[in-house]
Design a protein around this motif. Structure first.
Motif, mmCIF file in Angstrom:
data_model
loop_
_atom_site.group_PDB
_atom_site.id
_atom_site.type_symbol
_atom_site.label_atom_id
_atom_site.label_comp_id
_atom_site.label_asym_id
_atom_site.label_seq_id
_atom_site.Cartn_x
_atom_site.Cartn_y
_atom_site.Cartn_z
ATOM 1 N N ALA A 208 -40.024 -15.483 29.292
ATOM 2 C CA ALA A 208 -39.237 -14.573 28.471
ATOM 3 C C ALA A 208 -39.545 -13.131 28.872
ATOM 4 C CB ALA A 208 -39.542 -14.778 26.990
ATOM 5 N N ARG A 209 -38.515 -12.326 28.833
ATOM 6 C CA ARG A 209 -38.645 -10.891 29.135
ATOM 7 C C ARG A 209 -38.403 -10.109 27.848
ATOM 8 N NH1 ARG A 209 -34.536 -7.302 32.799
ATOM 9 N NH2 ARG A 209 -35.723 -5.368 32.692
ATOM 10 N N PHE A 210 -39.395 -9.310 27.439
ATOM 11 C CA PHE A 210 -39.305 -8.460 26.252
ATOM 12 C C PHE A 210 -39.022 -7.035 26.722
ATOM 13 C CE2 PHE A 210 -41.559 -12.141 24.979
ATOM 14 C CZ PHE A 210 -41.439 -12.284 23.600
ATOM 15 N N ARG A 211 -37.944 -6.434 26.195
ATOM 16 C CA ARG A 211 -37.584 -5.071 26.598
ATOM 17 C C ARG A 211 -37.522 -4.151 25.388
ATOM 18 N NH1 ARG A 211 -32.429 -6.665 30.035
ATOM 19 N NH2 ARG A 211 -32.005 -7.311 27.946
ATOM 20 N N PHE A 212 -37.987 -2.927 25.614
ATOM 21 C CA PHE A 212 -37.989 -1.893 24.588
ATOM 22 C C PHE A 212 -37.134 -0.729 25.064
ATOM 23 C CE2 PHE A 212 -39.915 2.144 23.125
ATOM 24 C CZ PHE A 212 -39.676 2.026 21.774
ATOM 25 N N ALA B 74 -36.117 0.161 16.911
ATOM 26 C CA ALA B 74 -36.348 -0.882 15.905
ATOM 27 C C ALA B 74 -36.013 -2.268 16.437
ATOM 28 C CB ALA B 74 -35.521 -0.596 14.649
ATOM 29 N N VAL B 75 -35.402 -2.321 17.616
ATOM 30 C CA VAL B 75 -34.925 -3.584 18.169
ATOM 31 C C VAL B 75 -35.613 -3.881 19.496
ATOM 32 C CG1 VAL B 75 -32.898 -4.804 19.030
ATOM 33 C CG2 VAL B 75 -32.673 -3.252 17.090
ATOM 34 N N ILE B 76 -36.092 -5.099 19.633
ATOM 35 C CA ILE B 76 -36.649 -5.580 20.896
ATOM 36 C C ILE B 76 -35.670 -6.616 21.446
ATOM 37 C CG2 ILE B 76 -38.537 -6.852 22.005
ATOM 38 C CD1 ILE B 76 -39.339 -4.034 21.013
ATOM 39 N N THR B 77 -35.296 -6.455 22.703
ATOM 40 C CA THR B 77 -34.424 -7.426 23.368
ATOM 41 C C THR B 77 -35.303 -8.465 24.047
ATOM 42 O OG1 THR B 77 -32.760 -5.719 23.764
ATOM 43 C CG2 THR B 77 -32.607 -7.722 25.099
ATOM 44 N N VAL B 78 -35.071 -9.723 23.711
ATOM 45 C CA VAL B 78 -35.827 -10.816 24.328
ATOM 46 C C VAL B 78 -34.830 -11.670 25.107
ATOM 47 C CG1 VAL B 78 -37.371 -12.773 23.976
ATOM 48 C CG2 VAL B 78 -37.472 -10.809 22.422
ATOM 49 N N GLU B 79 -35.095 -11.779 26.400
ATOM 50 C CA GLU B 79 -34.254 -12.594 27.265
ATOM 51 C C GLU B 79 -35.049 -13.814 27.689
ATOM 52 O OE1 GLU B 79 -31.655 -12.174 31.393
ATOM 53 O OE2 GLU B 79 -32.988 -10.550 30.785
ATOM 54 N N PRO C 160 -27.390 -19.929 32.561
ATOM 55 C CA PRO C 160 -27.499 -18.552 32.049
ATOM 56 C C PRO C 160 -28.735 -18.358 31.172
ATOM 57 C CG PRO C 160 -25.866 -19.771 30.800
ATOM 58 C CD PRO C 160 -26.325 -20.682 31.916
ATOM 59 N N SER C 161 -29.191 -17.136 31.139
ATOM 60 C CA SER C 161 -30.282 -16.767 30.242
ATOM 61 C C SER C 161 -29.726 -16.602 28.833
ATOM 62 C CB SER C 161 -30.917 -15.461 30.702
ATOM 63 O OG SER C 161 -31.483 -15.623 31.970
ATOM 64 N N LEU C 162 -30.619 -16.634 27.874
ATOM 65 C CA LEU C 162 -30.242 -16.462 26.473
ATOM 66 C C LEU C 162 -30.905 -15.192 25.965
ATOM 67 C CD1 LEU C 162 -28.880 -17.737 23.977
ATOM 68 C CD2 LEU C 162 -31.040 -18.882 23.525
ATOM 69 N N VAL C 163 -30.124 -14.322 25.320
ATOM 70 C CA VAL C 163 -30.644 -13.041 24.838
ATOM 71 C C VAL C 163 -30.594 -13.010 23.317
ATOM 72 C CG1 VAL C 163 -30.275 -10.538 24.828
ATOM 73 C CG2 VAL C 163 -29.927 -11.837 26.939
ATOM 74 N N TRP C 164 -31.710 -12.621 22.715
ATOM 75 C CA TRP C 164 -31.795 -12.403 21.271
ATOM 76 C C TRP C 164 -32.296 -10.988 21.031
ATOM 77 C CZ3 TRP C 164 -31.599 -15.689 16.765
ATOM 78 C CH2 TRP C 164 -31.085 -16.962 17.021
#
Length: 155
Positions: free
Chosen positions: A38-42, A48-53, A60-64
Motif C-alpha cells: 500500500a502507498r500512503f500519500r499526504f 485532513a485526508v490521506i490517500t491510500v492506494e 487495477p489498484s484500489l484507492v481509498w
C-alpha cells in the motif's frame, strides 16, 4: 475566503513528506493472509485526508481516502465509525493495527504495521498541524461545488 478564489488544487509535495510504502496483510479469512503493498500519500493542500492506494500485482489498484486523524488514533485505540475503522491488534506480536474498509461492493480487513505508519503520520503533522488542517480550505468553493457543481457558480 473570497468567493472568486479558485477551489483547492492538489499538488504533490514529495520534498515535504514522501509517500510511505507499507507491506500489509489482507485477511481473507481467519487463517489466510494475502500480502499486499500500500502507498500512503499526504497532500499539504488537503491535510485532513490521506490517500491510500492498494497496489495490486495484477489488475487495477484500489484507492481509498482516509481521515488522517482516524489513522493516527487507530494506531493506539479504536477509531472510526461506518465504512472505515482502525484499532490496535492484541499485544504480544509486532506493533500493528487492524484496518477495516467497507462499502456496498467490498469488505476488507488489513493488518497494518504501525511503527512506520505512526512515524510517517508524525511527519505529516509537523508539516500541517491538526489545528491548522482546515485553515486553507475554500469553503465557498467547496459548498458551491457540493450544492450545484460548476454551473452554480455562474448563476
Amino acid at each position: 475566503m473570497h468567493r472568486d478564489q479558485p477551489p483547492l488544487r492538489a499538488r504533490s509535495a514529495p520534498e515535504l513528506v514522501p509517500s510511505l510504502f507499507l507491506d500489509l496483510d489482507q485477511m481473507l479469512d481467519e487463517f489466510t493472509r494475502l500480502p499486499i503493498r500500500a502507498r500512503f500519500r499526504f497532500d499539504p493542500d488537503m491535510p485532513a485526508v490521506i490517500t491510500v492506494e492498494f497496489l495490486a500485482e495484477r489488475g487495477p489498484s484500489l484507492v481509498w481516502l482516509l481521515g488522517r486523524e482516524l489513522l493516527r488514533r487507530g494506531v493506539t485505540a479504536m477509531s472510526g465509525t461506518g465504512d472505515v475503522r482502525m484499532w490496535p491488534t492484541l499485544p504480544g506480536g509486532r506493533p500493528a493495527s487492524w484496518l477495516l474498509l467497507e462499502s456496498e461492493e467490498v469488505e476488507a480487513l488489513f493488518e497494518v504495521p504501525t511503527a512506520e505508519l505512526a512515524e510517517w503520520l508524525d511527519a505529516t503533522y509537523r508539516v500541517v498541524s491538526a489545528e491548522a488542517e482546515m485553515d486553507g480550505l475554500n469553503w465557498d468553493g467547496f459548498l458551491m461545488e457540493l450544492l450545484g457543481g460548476p454551473a452554480a457558480a455562474s448563476e
